[in-house]
Design a protein around this motif. Structure first.
Motif, PDB file in Angstrom:
ATOM      1  N   LYS A  10       6.388  -3.023  -2.237  1.00 34.24           N
ATOM      2  CA  LYS A  10       5.831  -1.904  -1.487  1.00 34.24           C
ATOM      3  C   LYS A  10       4.309  -1.979  -1.552  1.00 34.24           C
ATOM      4  CE  LYS A  10       6.087   3.068  -0.874  1.00 34.24           C
ATOM      5  NZ  LYS A  10       6.322   4.350  -1.530  1.00 34.24           N
ATOM      6  N   ARG A  11       3.828  -2.236  -2.753  1.00 34.57           N
ATOM      7  CA  ARG A  11       2.377  -2.357  -2.949  1.00 34.57           C
ATOM      8  C   ARG A  11       1.836  -3.500  -2.087  1.00 34.57           C
ATOM      9  NH1 ARG A  11      -0.461  -1.752  -8.425  1.00 34.57           N
ATOM     10  NH2 ARG A  11      -1.732  -0.332  -7.293  1.00 34.57           N
ATOM     11  N   TYR A  12       2.573  -4.590  -2.060  1.00 32.89           N
ATOM     12  CA  TYR A  12       2.170  -5.746  -1.267  1.00 32.89           C
ATOM     13  C   TYR A  12       2.065  -5.365   0.209  1.00 32.89           C
ATOM     14  CZ  TYR A  12       2.055 -10.568   0.374  1.00 32.89           C
ATOM     15  OH  TYR A  12       1.682 -11.736   0.957  1.00 32.89           O
ATOM     16  N   ASP A  13       3.103  -4.644   0.697  1.00 34.93           N
ATOM     17  CA  ASP A  13       3.109  -4.222   2.102  1.00 34.93           C
ATOM     18  C   ASP A  13       1.927  -3.320   2.428  1.00 34.93           C
ATOM     19  OD1 ASP A  13       5.375  -5.659   2.533  1.00 34.93           O
ATOM     20  OD2 ASP A  13       6.734  -3.943   2.492  1.00 34.93           O
ATOM     21  N   VAL A  14       1.698  -2.338   1.528  1.00 33.09           N
ATOM     22  CA  VAL A  14       0.598  -1.398   1.746  1.00 33.09           C
ATOM     23  C   VAL A  14      -0.724  -2.142   1.772  1.00 33.09           C
ATOM     24  CG1 VAL A  14      -0.710   0.494   0.678  1.00 33.09           C
ATOM     25  CG2 VAL A  14       1.788   0.594   0.771  1.00 33.09           C
ATOM     26  N   LEU A  15      -0.890  -2.998   0.776  1.00 32.21           N
ATOM     27  CA  LEU A  15      -2.130  -3.755   0.657  1.00 32.21           C
ATOM     28  C   LEU A  15      -2.302  -4.671   1.865  1.00 32.21           C
ATOM     29  CD1 LEU A  15      -4.488  -4.332  -1.352  1.00 32.21           C
ATOM     30  CD2 LEU A  15      -3.170  -6.295  -2.081  1.00 32.21           C
ATOM     31  N   ARG A  16      -1.222  -5.316   2.215  1.00 33.87           N
ATOM     32  CA  ARG A  16      -1.272  -6.261   3.323  1.00 33.87           C
ATOM     33  C   ARG A  16      -1.696  -5.568   4.617  1.00 33.87           C
ATOM     34  NH1 ARG A  16       0.660 -11.591   3.650  1.00 33.87           N
ATOM     35  NH2 ARG A  16       0.046 -12.225   5.709  1.00 33.87           N
ATOM     36  N   SER A  17      -1.104  -4.405   4.903  1.00 28.74           N
ATOM     37  CA  SER A  17      -1.460  -3.734   6.152  1.00 28.74           C
ATOM     38  C   SER A  17      -2.895  -3.229   6.083  1.00 28.74           C
ATOM     39  CB  SER A  17      -0.477  -2.603   6.482  1.00 28.74           C
ATOM     40  OG  SER A  17      -0.682  -1.515   5.632  1.00 28.74           O
ATOM     41  N   MET A  18      -3.308  -2.799   4.880  1.00 25.08           N
ATOM     42  CA  MET A  18      -4.690  -2.366   4.686  1.00 25.08           C
ATOM     43  C   MET A  18      -5.645  -3.523   4.953  1.00 25.08           C
ATOM     44  SD  MET A  18      -6.190  -0.765   1.150  1.00 25.08           S
ATOM     45  CE  MET A  18      -4.825   0.356   0.861  1.00 25.08           C
ATOM     46  N   LEU A  19      -5.284  -4.674   4.435  1.00 29.82           N
ATOM     47  CA  LEU A  19      -6.139  -5.839   4.578  1.00 29.82           C
ATOM     48  C   LEU A  19      -6.122  -6.371   6.012  1.00 29.82           C
ATOM     49  CD1 LEU A  19      -5.400  -7.638   1.205  1.00 29.82           C
ATOM     50  CD2 LEU A  19      -7.265  -6.122   1.778  1.00 29.82           C
ATOM     51  N   GLU A  20      -4.956  -6.274   6.650  1.00 33.10           N
ATOM     52  CA  GLU A  20      -4.874  -6.691   8.057  1.00 33.10           C
ATOM     53  C   GLU A  20      -5.769  -5.806   8.917  1.00 33.10           C
ATOM     54  OE1 GLU A  20      -3.590  -9.219   9.571  1.00 33.10           O
ATOM     55  OE2 GLU A  20      -2.594 -10.089   7.845  1.00 33.10           O
ATOM     56  N   ASP A  21      -5.768  -4.484   8.593  1.00 37.96           N
ATOM     57  CA  ASP A  21      -6.638  -3.553   9.316  1.00 37.96           C
ATOM     58  C   ASP A  21      -8.086  -3.971   9.146  1.00 37.96           C
ATOM     59  OD1 ASP A  21      -4.489  -2.088  10.072  1.00 37.96           O
ATOM     60  OD2 ASP A  21      -4.864  -0.376   8.755  1.00 37.96           O
ATOM     61  N   ARG A  22      -8.409  -4.319   7.949  1.00 40.38           N
ATOM     62  CA  ARG A  22      -9.779  -4.711   7.627  1.00 40.38           C
ATOM     63  C   ARG A  22     -10.173  -5.974   8.398  1.00 40.38           C
ATOM     64  NH1 ARG A  22     -13.208  -3.210   3.296  1.00 40.38           N
ATOM     65  NH2 ARG A  22     -15.194  -4.020   3.939  1.00 40.38           N
ATOM     66  N   ARG A  23      -9.244  -6.900   8.420  1.00 37.66           N
ATOM     67  CA  ARG A  23      -9.458  -8.153   9.133  1.00 37.66           C
ATOM     68  C   ARG A  23      -9.722  -7.867  10.618  1.00 37.66           C
ATOM     69  NH1 ARG A  23      -6.563 -13.493   7.701  1.00 37.66           N
ATOM     70  NH2 ARG A  23      -5.262 -12.304   6.322  1.00 37.66           N
ATOM     71  N   GLN A  24      -8.885  -6.960  11.160  1.00 39.59           N
ATOM     72  CA  GLN A  24      -8.997  -6.570  12.555  1.00 39.59           C
ATOM     73  C   GLN A  24     -10.356  -5.917  12.820  1.00 39.59           C
ATOM     74  OE1 GLN A  24      -6.567  -7.386  14.661  1.00 39.59           O
ATOM     75  NE2 GLN A  24      -7.826  -6.658  16.352  1.00 39.59           N
TER      76      GLN A  24
END
Ligand SMILES: [Zn+2]
Length: 140
Positions: A10-24
């Motif tokens: 879950k943490r991975y998913d949250v972090l991943r989407s957060m980081l994807e947003d950042r990348r975007q």
């Protein structure tokens, strides 16, 4: 343990989407900058055109550098989630506070170690500034 694995993913998913947003977000900023600046250059007088173009290239380069650094941090944070070291200070191996991870998803140091590191950097800069200017051989 299953519960722990779930929390991790879950943490991975949250972090991943957060980081994807950042990348975007970074991608968008770069795109906007590229679209905006050439229009401004077009209004600049010929004589100044070259220096402005140089300036833009410089900004572009700085942004690209920031982008690749941030993306490297994103990849690093995801890797740390995968190997289970995410949330652990890379220096003292103590836990990084949850509030800190929320504010700084790519933090790899706890607050104390981060502050100590910043102090070392500041001290290094201060001592660099104190160095005498390089000796110049007087001409003739
Ligand atoms: Zn630490």
């Amino acid at each position: 343990m299953k519960a722990k694995a779930d929390a991790k993913s879950k943490r991975y998913d949250v972090l991943r989407s957060m980081l994807e947003d950042r990348r975007q977000e970074i991608h968008e900023k770069l795109r906007t900058l590229r679209e905006t600046l050439p229009a401004e250059i077009a209004e600049v007088k010929d004589a100044e055109e070259q220096s402005v173009a140089d300036f833009v290239q410089e900004i572009d380069f700085t942004l690209m550098q920031m982008k690749s650094e941030t993306l490297a941090k994103i990849d690093d944070a995801l890797r740390r989630v995968e190997d289970g070291s995410y949330g652990t200070c890379a220096d003292c191996l103590g836990p990084i506070a949850e509030a800190r991870l929320k504010a700084l998803p790519f933090a790899d140091l706890c607050r104390d170690c981060q502050e100590a590191q910043e102090l070392r950097v500041a001290e290094a800069r201060a001592s660099e500034a104190r160095l005498p200017p390089s000796e110049l051989t007087p001409l003739g």
